[in-house]
Design a protein around this motif. Sequence first.
Motif, PDB file in Angstrom:
ATOM      1  N   PHE A  44     -32.060 -17.313 -24.200  1.00  0.00           N
ATOM      2  CA  PHE A  44     -30.999 -16.943 -25.135  1.00  0.00           C
ATOM      3  C   PHE A  44     -31.605 -16.319 -26.390  1.00  0.00           C
ATOM      4  O   PHE A  44     -31.096 -15.323 -26.911  1.00  0.00           O
ATOM      5  CB  PHE A  44     -30.162 -18.179 -25.485  1.00  0.00           C
ATOM      6  CG  PHE A  44     -29.053 -17.905 -26.446  1.00  0.00           C
ATOM      7  CD1 PHE A  44     -27.903 -17.250 -26.045  1.00  0.00           C
ATOM      8  CD2 PHE A  44     -29.156 -18.310 -27.773  1.00  0.00           C
ATOM      9  CE1 PHE A  44     -26.874 -16.994 -26.939  1.00  0.00           C
ATOM     10  CE2 PHE A  44     -28.137 -18.065 -28.677  1.00  0.00           C
ATOM     11  CZ  PHE A  44     -26.990 -17.394 -28.261  1.00  0.00           C
ATOM     12  N   ALA A  45     -32.696 -16.893 -26.874  1.00  0.00           N
ATOM     13  CA  ALA A  45     -33.370 -16.352 -28.061  1.00  0.00           C
ATOM     14  C   ALA A  45     -33.894 -14.939 -27.789  1.00  0.00           C
ATOM     15  O   ALA A  45     -33.786 -14.057 -28.647  1.00  0.00           O
ATOM     16  CB  ALA A  45     -34.506 -17.277 -28.482  1.00  0.00           C
ATOM     17  N   VAL A  46     -34.446 -14.712 -26.600  1.00  0.00           N
ATOM     18  CA  VAL A  46     -34.915 -13.369 -26.225  1.00  0.00           C
ATOM     19  C   VAL A  46     -33.750 -12.393 -26.234  1.00  0.00           C
ATOM     20  O   VAL A  46     -33.824 -11.306 -26.818  1.00  0.00           O
ATOM     21  CB  VAL A  46     -35.580 -13.381 -24.825  1.00  0.00           C
ATOM     22  CG1 VAL A  46     -35.866 -11.962 -24.345  1.00  0.00           C
ATOM     23  CG2 VAL A  46     -36.847 -14.202 -24.828  1.00  0.00           C
ATOM     24  N   GLU A  47     -32.681 -12.783 -25.598  1.00  0.00           N
ATOM     25  CA  GLU A  47     -31.498 -11.932 -25.501  1.00  0.00           C
ATOM     26  C   GLU A  47     -30.945 -11.588 -26.883  1.00  0.00           C
ATOM     27  O   GLU A  47     -30.617 -10.431 -27.170  1.00  0.00           O
ATOM     28  CB  GLU A  47     -30.436 -12.635 -24.658  1.00  0.00           C
ATOM     29  CG  GLU A  47     -29.197 -11.827 -24.431  1.00  0.00           C
ATOM     30  CD  GLU A  47     -28.185 -12.574 -23.586  1.00  0.00           C
ATOM     31  OE1 GLU A  47     -27.508 -11.914 -22.788  1.00  0.00           O
ATOM     32  OE2 GLU A  47     -28.069 -13.816 -23.731  1.00  0.00           O
ATOM     33  N   LYS A  48     -30.836 -12.580 -27.756  1.00  0.00           N
ATOM     34  CA  LYS A  48     -30.311 -12.346 -29.108  1.00  0.00           C
ATOM     35  C   LYS A  48     -31.223 -11.417 -29.905  1.00  0.00           C
ATOM     36  O   LYS A  48     -30.748 -10.523 -30.609  1.00  0.00           O
ATOM     37  CB  LYS A  48     -30.126 -13.670 -29.852  1.00  0.00           C
ATOM     38  CG  LYS A  48     -29.022 -14.545 -29.319  1.00  0.00           C
ATOM     39  CD  LYS A  48     -27.661 -13.911 -29.453  1.00  0.00           C
ATOM     40  CE  LYS A  48     -27.214 -13.957 -30.882  1.00  0.00           C
ATOM     41  NZ  LYS A  48     -25.864 -13.424 -31.088  1.00  0.00           N
ATOM     42  N   ALA A  49     -32.520 -11.623 -29.804  1.00  0.00           N
ATOM     43  CA  ALA A  49     -33.459 -10.782 -30.550  1.00  0.00           C
ATOM     44  C   ALA A  49     -33.364  -9.326 -30.097  1.00  0.00           C
ATOM     45  O   ALA A  49     -33.358  -8.400 -30.921  1.00  0.00           O
ATOM     46  CB  ALA A  49     -34.888 -11.299 -30.381  1.00  0.00           C
ATOM     47  N   ILE A  50     -33.251  -9.102 -28.797  1.00  0.00           N
ATOM     48  CA  ILE A  50     -33.140  -7.734 -28.281  1.00  0.00           C
ATOM     49  C   ILE A  50     -31.790  -7.132 -28.646  1.00  0.00           C
ATOM     50  O   ILE A  50     -31.702  -5.975 -29.070  1.00  0.00           O
ATOM     51  CB  ILE A  50     -33.380  -7.712 -26.759  1.00  0.00           C
ATOM     52  CG1 ILE A  50     -34.850  -8.033 -26.475  1.00  0.00           C
ATOM     53  CG2 ILE A  50     -32.995  -6.357 -26.160  1.00  0.00           C
ATOM     54  CD1 ILE A  50     -35.175  -8.256 -25.023  1.00  0.00           C
ATOM     55  N   THR A  51     -30.733  -7.907 -28.523  1.00  0.00           N
ATOM     56  CA  THR A  51     -29.397  -7.424 -28.891  1.00  0.00           C
ATOM     57  C   THR A  51     -29.347  -7.037 -30.358  1.00  0.00           C
ATOM     58  O   THR A  51     -28.801  -5.985 -30.715  1.00  0.00           O
ATOM     59  CB  THR A  51     -28.328  -8.494 -28.576  1.00  0.00           C
ATOM     60  OG1 THR A  51     -28.319  -8.726 -27.170  1.00  0.00           O
ATOM     61  CG2 THR A  51     -26.947  -8.060 -29.031  1.00  0.00           C
TER      62      THR A  51
END
Length: 84
Positions: A44-51
Amino acid sequence: MTDLTHESHPQITARLKRAHGHLAKVIAMLEDHAPCSDVAQQLFAVEKAITNAKRVLIHDHIDHCLTSEDGSAIEDFKTITKYL
């Protein structure tokens, strides 16, 4: 060649480096058989950072790169918004 660097690029780079670190952590967690809930939290943290990086890039592009001087602003806008 036109300089395509904007003020937001260092911020975007920092966000992507953060995502890179989170992704490395996810891989290590999977290799170490970490609990799925912990892995999901890191994903989730990866996804949020990329988003967030993508959002900043697209907003910066809209604010600074879309001009109607050459008549291609609408097409450029249509192109970039498909990544939202």
